[in-house]
Design an enzyme around this catalytic site. Sequence first.
Site, PDB file in Angstrom:
ATOM      1  N   ASP A  43      38.689  37.238  31.689  1.00 43.59           N
ATOM      2  CA  ASP A  43      37.288  37.245  31.527  1.00 43.59           C
ATOM      3  C   ASP A  43      37.055  36.659  29.924  1.00 43.59           C
ATOM      4  OD1 ASP A  43      36.521  37.431  34.317  1.00 43.59           O
ATOM      5  OD2 ASP A  43      36.047  39.708  33.719  1.00 43.59           O
ATOM      6  N   LYS A 120      29.088  44.417  43.662  1.00 42.72           N
ATOM      7  CA  LYS A 120      30.193  43.464  43.511  1.00 42.72           C
ATOM      8  C   LYS A 120      31.333  44.120  44.158  1.00 42.72           C
ATOM      9  CE  LYS A 120      31.981  39.537  40.839  1.00 42.72           C
ATOM     10  NZ  LYS A 120      33.224  39.864  41.035  1.00 42.72           N
ATOM     11  N   GLU A 175      32.982  39.821  51.877  1.00 42.89           N
ATOM     12  CA  GLU A 175      33.925  40.340  51.119  1.00 42.89           C
ATOM     13  C   GLU A 175      34.785  41.054  52.094  1.00 42.89           C
ATOM     14  OE1 GLU A 175      33.662  39.216  48.016  1.00 42.89           O
ATOM     15  OE2 GLU A 175      35.211  40.348  46.963  1.00 42.89           O
ATOM     16  N   LYS A 315      29.304  42.254  34.913  1.00 41.27           N
ATOM     17  CA  LYS A 315      30.293  42.983  35.182  1.00 41.27           C
ATOM     18  C   LYS A 315      30.540  44.059  34.408  1.00 41.27           C
ATOM     19  CE  LYS A 315      34.163  41.038  36.519  1.00 41.27           C
ATOM     20  NZ  LYS A 315      35.067  39.978  36.370  1.00 41.27           N
TER      21      LYS A 315
HETATM   22  O1  NMN Z   1      37.201  33.208  41.553  1.00 41.63           O
HETATM   23  P1  NMN Z   1      35.694  33.868  41.147  1.00 41.63           P
HETATM   24  O2  NMN Z   1      34.954  33.985  42.059  1.00 41.63           O
HETATM   25  O3  NMN Z   1      35.276  32.884  39.861  1.00 41.63           O
HETATM   26  O4  NMN Z   1      35.856  35.374  40.604  1.00 41.63           O
HETATM   27  C1  NMN Z   1      36.509  35.314  39.068  1.00 41.63           C
HETATM   28  C2  NMN Z   1      36.944  36.851  39.187  1.00 41.63           C
HETATM   29  O5  NMN Z   1      38.562  37.003  39.396  1.00 41.63           O
HETATM   30  C3  NMN Z   1      36.860  37.307  37.758  1.00 41.63           C
HETATM   31  O6  NMN Z   1      36.215  38.865  38.285  1.00 41.63           O
HETATM   32  C4  NMN Z   1      38.030  37.426  37.065  1.00 41.63           C
HETATM   33  O7  NMN Z   1      38.024  38.692  36.248  1.00 41.63           O
HETATM   34  C5  NMN Z   1      38.948  37.573  38.253  1.00 41.63           C
HETATM   35  N1  NMN Z   1      40.035  36.981  38.054  1.00 41.63           N
HETATM   36  C6  NMN Z   1      41.247  37.554  37.206  1.00 41.63           C
HETATM   37  C7  NMN Z   1      42.413  37.019  36.908  1.00 41.63           C
HETATM   38  C8  NMN Z   1      43.430  37.809  36.317  1.00 41.63           C
HETATM   39  O8  NMN Z   1      44.393  37.266  35.962  1.00 41.63           O
HETATM   40  N2  NMN Z   1      43.125  38.888  36.146  1.00 41.63           N
HETATM   41  C9  NMN Z   1      42.705  35.469  37.155  1.00 41.63           C
HETATM   42  C10 NMN Z   1      41.551  34.925  37.829  1.00 41.63           C
HETATM   43  C11 NMN Z   1      40.388  35.662  38.061  1.00 41.63           C
END
Ligand code: NMN
Length: 332
Positions: A43, A120, A175, A315
């Site tokens: 993020d 969420k 979800e 978040k």
């Molecule tokens: O795919 P969306 O709906 O945009 O959600 C994004 C979420 O997915 C966010 O909470 C993000 O932190 C998470 N995420 C985490 C990683 C990771 O490598 N930890 C990678 C991509 C998205």
Amino acid sequence: VPVSELTEAAAKAELGPLRQQLTQWGKEYYEQDQPSVEDYVYDRAYQRLVQIENRFPQLVTPDSPTQRVGGQAAGQLAKVNHEIPMLSMGDVFSLEELADFNTRQQASLADHVEYNLELKIDGLSLSLVYENGKLVQGSTRGNGQIGEDVTANVMTIKDIPKQLPEPLSLEFRGECYMPKEAFLALNQQREAEGLPIFANPRNAAAGSLRQLDPKITKQRQLATFMYYVPNFQALGITTQAEALKRMRELGFQVNENSLVAKDESAINDYIAEYTAKRDDLPYGIDGIVEKVNDLATQVELGNTVKVPRWEIAYKFPPEEAATVVREIEWTV
Ligand code: NMN
């Protein structure tokens, strides 16, 4: 270097590796269900990308992670085309940012805005299609346009109605998640069997739903909370709160902790309440989602290429211990 002090040349030099890093993390997370970094690390890098692109809009490229949803529909599962794209969600990381978002949003609207607040859930998005009341298709989000066909797998999820009490031909979204208890038991079992364990319940849910063999999915104790009716007009409803109520009546699992909030103090109270209760819930949550309650206003606000303008995620801050231990430097 703070984004406000970047020259365009320095921004350009940083964008390449930053986008590459986010794309790599995205692949690991969305396609392989095996993230190598905590969400807050992702993020934070993503936020920096957004800030740099906001300051230098001429440097935005169509393949930037800010311009596309999720990952590719991967593996050998069949592909499903989403007639109505399954989008991502914008996010904010503080109450101030949330209040700013709301102020800007309300400035574009004539009427007072009511919000529906929801937890969420930390799982993966799921689309369920019914024809004449019968469940005929389940699919993942994929890249938003093309998802993966997981119909045989959703048939094994106990809490998903296979037949609705009304002959509706309609899509429902929500979800899919793995309850904390099921996640702990699964990892214990995997450890005992010498198999790699899942990083967190979200990835365990994603890995379990995206299986070629539905027998494996069946053993995994997946559960759902449904929260969205893309073609809400078909139900003759006018608010998100009604959508939740109707879905509950139709036999879907709908999270019970939603609330209609009329002002900022109600929103902040809700966030405080669930920040405190978060660890006691039997499923993982990583924030709260605020949705404009009036469905016609949602349509009026519309979407960007990536996210609806009528909803935003707040978040939760990362757990402190994790922040200290996992300082990861990704800038050039
Ligand atoms: O795919 P969306 O709906 O945009 O959600 C994004 C979420 O997915 C966010 O909470 C993000 O932190 C998470 N995420 C985490 C990683 C990771 O490598 N930890 C990678 C991509 C998205």
